[in-house]
Design a protein around this motif. Structure first.
Motif, PDB file in Angstrom:
ATOM      1  N   ALA A 261      42.174  10.455 123.023  1.00 17.08           N
ATOM      2  CA  ALA A 261      43.539  10.981 122.942  1.00 17.08           C
ATOM      3  C   ALA A 261      44.569   9.947 123.376  1.00 17.08           C
ATOM      4  O   ALA A 261      45.679   9.892 122.834  1.00 17.08           O
ATOM      5  CB  ALA A 261      43.660  12.236 123.804  1.00 17.08           C
ATOM      6  N   LEU A 262      44.214   9.113 124.337  1.00 16.70           N
ATOM      7  CA  LEU A 262      45.155   8.114 124.848  1.00 16.70           C
ATOM      8  C   LEU A 262      45.190   6.844 124.008  1.00 16.70           C
ATOM      9  O   LEU A 262      46.205   6.145 123.993  1.00 16.70           O
ATOM     10  CB  LEU A 262      44.790   7.748 126.293  1.00 16.70           C
ATOM     11  N   THR A 263      44.102   6.535 123.322  1.00 16.12           N
ATOM     12  CA  THR A 263      44.005   5.222 122.672  1.00 16.12           C
ATOM     13  C   THR A 263      43.879   5.252 121.155  1.00 16.12           C
ATOM     14  O   THR A 263      44.136   4.238 120.505  1.00 16.12           O
ATOM     15  CB  THR A 263      42.793   4.447 123.232  1.00 16.12           C
ATOM     16  N   ARG A 264      43.498   6.389 120.578  1.00 14.24           N
ATOM     17  CA  ARG A 264      43.190   6.384 119.148  1.00 14.24           C
ATOM     18  C   ARG A 264      43.935   7.436 118.331  1.00 14.24           C
ATOM     19  O   ARG A 264      43.718   7.532 117.129  1.00 14.24           O
ATOM     20  CB  ARG A 264      41.679   6.566 118.931  1.00 14.24           C
ATOM     21  N   VAL A 265      44.777   8.234 118.955  1.00 17.13           N
ATOM     22  CA  VAL A 265      45.456   9.317 118.238  1.00 17.13           C
ATOM     23  C   VAL A 265      46.962   9.079 118.250  1.00 17.13           C
ATOM     24  O   VAL A 265      47.543   8.756 119.288  1.00 17.13           O
ATOM     25  CB  VAL A 265      45.147  10.693 118.864  1.00 17.13           C
ATOM     26  N   ALA A 266      47.573   9.244 117.084  1.00 20.66           N
ATOM     27  CA  ALA A 266      49.028   9.172 116.957  1.00 20.66           C
ATOM     28  C   ALA A 266      49.509  10.435 116.262  1.00 20.66           C
ATOM     29  O   ALA A 266      48.850  10.949 115.357  1.00 20.66           O
ATOM     30  CB  ALA A 266      49.439   7.939 116.151  1.00 20.66           C
ATOM     31  N   THR A 267      50.635  10.955 116.712  1.00 20.02           N
ATOM     32  CA  THR A 267      51.211  12.154 116.095  1.00 20.02           C
ATOM     33  C   THR A 267      52.639  11.852 115.664  1.00 20.02           C
ATOM     34  O   THR A 267      53.398  11.205 116.390  1.00 20.02           O
ATOM     35  CB  THR A 267      51.209  13.342 117.073  1.00 20.02           C
ATOM     36  N   HIS A 268      52.984  12.310 114.477  1.00 19.48           N
ATOM     37  CA  HIS A 268      54.333  12.143 113.937  1.00 19.48           C
ATOM     38  C   HIS A 268      54.715  13.465 113.280  1.00 19.48           C
ATOM     39  O   HIS A 268      54.201  13.792 112.207  1.00 19.48           O
ATOM     40  CB  HIS A 268      54.393  11.010 112.907  1.00 19.48           C
ATOM     41  N   ALA A 269      55.608  14.217 113.946  1.00 14.95           N
ATOM     42  CA  ALA A 269      55.984  15.544 113.442  1.00 14.95           C
ATOM     43  C   ALA A 269      54.712  16.369 113.273  1.00 14.95           C
ATOM     44  O   ALA A 269      53.973  16.570 114.224  1.00 14.95           O
ATOM     45  CB  ALA A 269      56.769  15.417 112.150  1.00 14.95           C
ATOM     46  N   LEU A 303      43.103  18.244 118.548  1.00 16.03           N
ATOM     47  CA  LEU A 303      43.025  16.907 119.127  1.00 16.03           C
ATOM     48  C   LEU A 303      44.412  16.280 119.198  1.00 16.03           C
ATOM     49  O   LEU A 303      44.747  15.588 120.171  1.00 16.03           O
ATOM     50  CB  LEU A 303      42.079  16.037 118.297  1.00 16.03           C
ATOM     51  N   GLY A 304      45.237  16.545 118.189  1.00 13.53           N
ATOM     52  CA  GLY A 304      46.609  16.038 118.203  1.00 13.53           C
ATOM     53  C   GLY A 304      47.422  16.628 119.342  1.00 13.53           C
ATOM     54  O   GLY A 304      48.179  15.919 120.018  1.00 13.53           O
ATOM     55  N   HIS A 305      47.276  17.942 119.577  1.00 12.14           N
ATOM     56  CA  HIS A 305      47.990  18.589 120.684  1.00 12.14           C
ATOM     57  C   HIS A 305      47.556  17.999 122.029  1.00 12.14           C
ATOM     58  O   HIS A 305      48.386  17.749 122.914  1.00 12.14           O
ATOM     59  CB  HIS A 305      47.727  20.095 120.677  1.00 12.14           C
ATOM     60  N   VAL A 306      46.250  17.795 122.174  1.00 15.95           N
ATOM     61  CA  VAL A 306      45.740  17.199 123.410  1.00 15.95           C
ATOM     62  C   VAL A 306      46.318  15.803 123.599  1.00 15.95           C
ATOM     63  O   VAL A 306      46.737  15.423 124.703  1.00 15.95           O
ATOM     64  CB  VAL A 306      44.197  17.153 123.384  1.00 15.95           C
ATOM     65  N   ALA A 307      46.359  15.021 122.516  1.00 15.07           N
ATOM     66  CA  ALA A 307      46.881  13.657 122.602  1.00 15.07           C
ATOM     67  C   ALA A 307      48.347  13.651 123.029  1.00 15.07           C
ATOM     68  O   ALA A 307      48.763  12.826 123.854  1.00 15.07           O
ATOM     69  CB  ALA A 307      46.713  12.952 121.259  1.00 15.07           C
ATOM     70  N   GLU A 308      49.136  14.564 122.481  1.00 16.01           N
ATOM     71  CA  GLU A 308      50.549  14.634 122.857  1.00 16.01           C
ATOM     72  C   GLU A 308      50.702  14.898 124.347  1.00 16.01           C
ATOM     73  O   GLU A 308      51.540  14.278 125.020  1.00 16.01           O
ATOM     74  CB  GLU A 308      51.252  15.724 122.047  1.00 16.01           C
ATOM     75  N   ARG A 309      49.908  15.820 124.881  1.00 15.47           N
ATOM     76  CA  ARG A 309      50.009  16.148 126.303  1.00 15.47           C
ATOM     77  C   ARG A 309      49.547  14.978 127.170  1.00 15.47           C
ATOM     78  O   ARG A 309      50.187  14.645 128.175  1.00 15.47           O
ATOM     79  CB  ARG A 309      49.175  17.400 126.608  1.00 15.47           C
ATOM     80  N   CYS A 310      48.434  14.361 126.794  1.00 16.73           N
ATOM     81  CA  CYS A 310      47.913  13.243 127.585  1.00 16.73           C
ATOM     82  C   CYS A 310      48.874  12.057 127.565  1.00 16.73           C
ATOM     83  O   CYS A 310      49.123  11.422 128.600  1.00 16.73           O
ATOM     84  CB  CYS A 310      46.546  12.807 127.050  1.00 16.73           C
TER      85      CYS A 310
END
Length: 406
Positions: A261-269, A303-310
């Motif tokens: 979540a910290l190193t491999r996930v990106a979220t855009h809208a 996984l995207g939601h988790v990444a945003e929070r982390c």
């Protein structure tokens, strides 16, 4: 005072759980369909409601729980060591729950069922209580002893009139999968190197959904090796014996999710993008929600939601570090929110998290840490229900077992 045997406490809790499920059905909080489905969310909801109802019935100061049979009373002094810190966290919630008015109590019950609260805006103290109760519930539901008895609890609450979809996870013991493989005539995969790396598993051409799932799975298991190497406390958990194996499994998978979540996930809208590991020396395009197989979109979104929070917690850490540097100060060791999240995923719910004298902003950040830990644990439990993730469990525990033996 001599501590109670875990078996006695487990017996009492499951009696409370069966009663709580029936009560929740009467109150309209749960339905037979919820019990029959028994998905990862419900597996957290059931013990959460049990702890909530137990808090309303608790006696004394500090609070204690009377076993339904009347055979014993669980207190701070006699709680089994493996549950003591979580029991203390529950105790800290009891007076706060009892002080809530009826509307706030109902909101709390709804939150524990993963439903929208009736009140708007939601009270911050109610949200924090929900996070703390779910933290204790997750510790319970990830114990092997709970998993082996949960189906019987559901059957009892359903009056044995319908079957549930719940199936206890396979054994967590390091040798469990090898034994199963020998019984079916298949050899288990070879022991991975002692550096903690997990060899990727592929089986030639796969359907698009299986191929995508394999990429997500192998990306997580690649991160698992790093998590084990950088968190030696996982070894300590494994050394405590087979009864702690389920905790070690979930903790290691949760830490792998945090790393990804910290190193491999990106979220855009509404878009989610995951950079996966490379398999079979072939370049791999990132997995995107817009091109993800339909049956895996929910997993990718979670996984995207988790990444945003982390990543939000990491940004808060960076902001604090900059302010500390501007004042010529060093950020205290262990003060980073991501570090605290890591400790939560390892099962640490220490006194600092229950402190009442922290500032309001700090309290809100603590709540965010707790809620993020719950999200990660829920995702780990959901992933574990996917057969291919279960199959890779043997590899994960072979690594843990090999490292523990070093």
């Amino acid at each position: 005072m001599e501590r109670l045997e875990e078996a006695r406490v487990q017996e009492g809790f499951h009696a409370l759980l069966q009663s709580a499920l029936l009560h929740a059905k009467t109150e309209g909080l749960l339905s037979d369909a919820d019990l029959q489905r028994a998905d990862a969310d419900f597996q957290i909801t059931a013990p959460s409601l049990t702890l909530f109802f137990a808090a309303l019935q608790a006696r004394g100061d500090p609070p204690s729980i009377q076993a339904p049979s009347g055979a014993f009373e669980l207190t701070r002094d006699n709680a089994p060591e493996s549950f003591a810190s979580f029991f203390a966290l529950w105790q800290s919630c009891v007076p706060k729950i009892k002080s809530l008015n009826s509307e706030a109590r109902h909101d709390l019950a709804l939150l524990l069922c993963d439903r929208e609260a009736a009140s708007s805006p939601l009270r911050g103290d109610v949200a924090r209580l929900a996070a703390d109760i779910k933290t204790v519930a997750i510790d319970i539901v990830q114990r092997r002893t709970f998993q082996m008895r949960f189906q019987a609890d559901l059957d009892e609450a359903l009056g044995h009139r319908a079957s549930t979809e719940y199936t206890p996870p396979p054994g967590y013991e390091t040798g469990a999968s090898e034994q199963k493989s020998s019984q079916t005539g298949r050899r288990p995969p070879p022991l991975p190197p002692k550096n903690g790396a997990l060899p990727p598993q592929t089986s030639g051409a796969l359907p698009p959904d299986e191929d995508t799932l394999s990429l997500i799975r192998e990306t997580l298991f690649a991160a698992l090796g790093d998590s084990i190497a950088t968190n030696p406390s996982l070894r300590d958990v494994m050394r405590r014996g087979p009864t702690w194996a389920s905790r070690a499994y979930y903790a290691s998978l949760c830490l792998a999710i945090l790393d990804v979540a910290l190193t491999r996930v990106a979220t855009h809208a509404a878009e989610v993008e995951v950079r996966t590991v490379q398999l079979n020396d072939h370049a791999v395009e990132p997995i995107r929600r817009s091109s993800c197989p339909a049956n895996l979109v929910s997993l990718l979104v979670q996984l995207g939601h988790v990444a945003e929070r982390c990543q939000s917690l990491r940004e808060a850490d960076d902001e604090r570090a900059i302010k500390d540097a501007e004042r010529g100060q060093e950020t205290p060791e262990g003060a980073r929110l991501v570090d605290e999240l890591t400790q939560r995923l390892l099962g640490d719910v220490g006194e600092r998290r229950r402190s009442e004298d922290i500032e309001r902003r700090e309290a809100d950040l603590q709540r965010q840490v707790g809620e993020t830990a719950i999200m990660i644990n829920r995702l780990a439990m959901a992933m574990f229900e996917i057969p291919s993730f279960r199959e890779r469990q043997a590899d994960a525990f072979r690594v843990l077992g090999a490292i523990t033996a070093l």
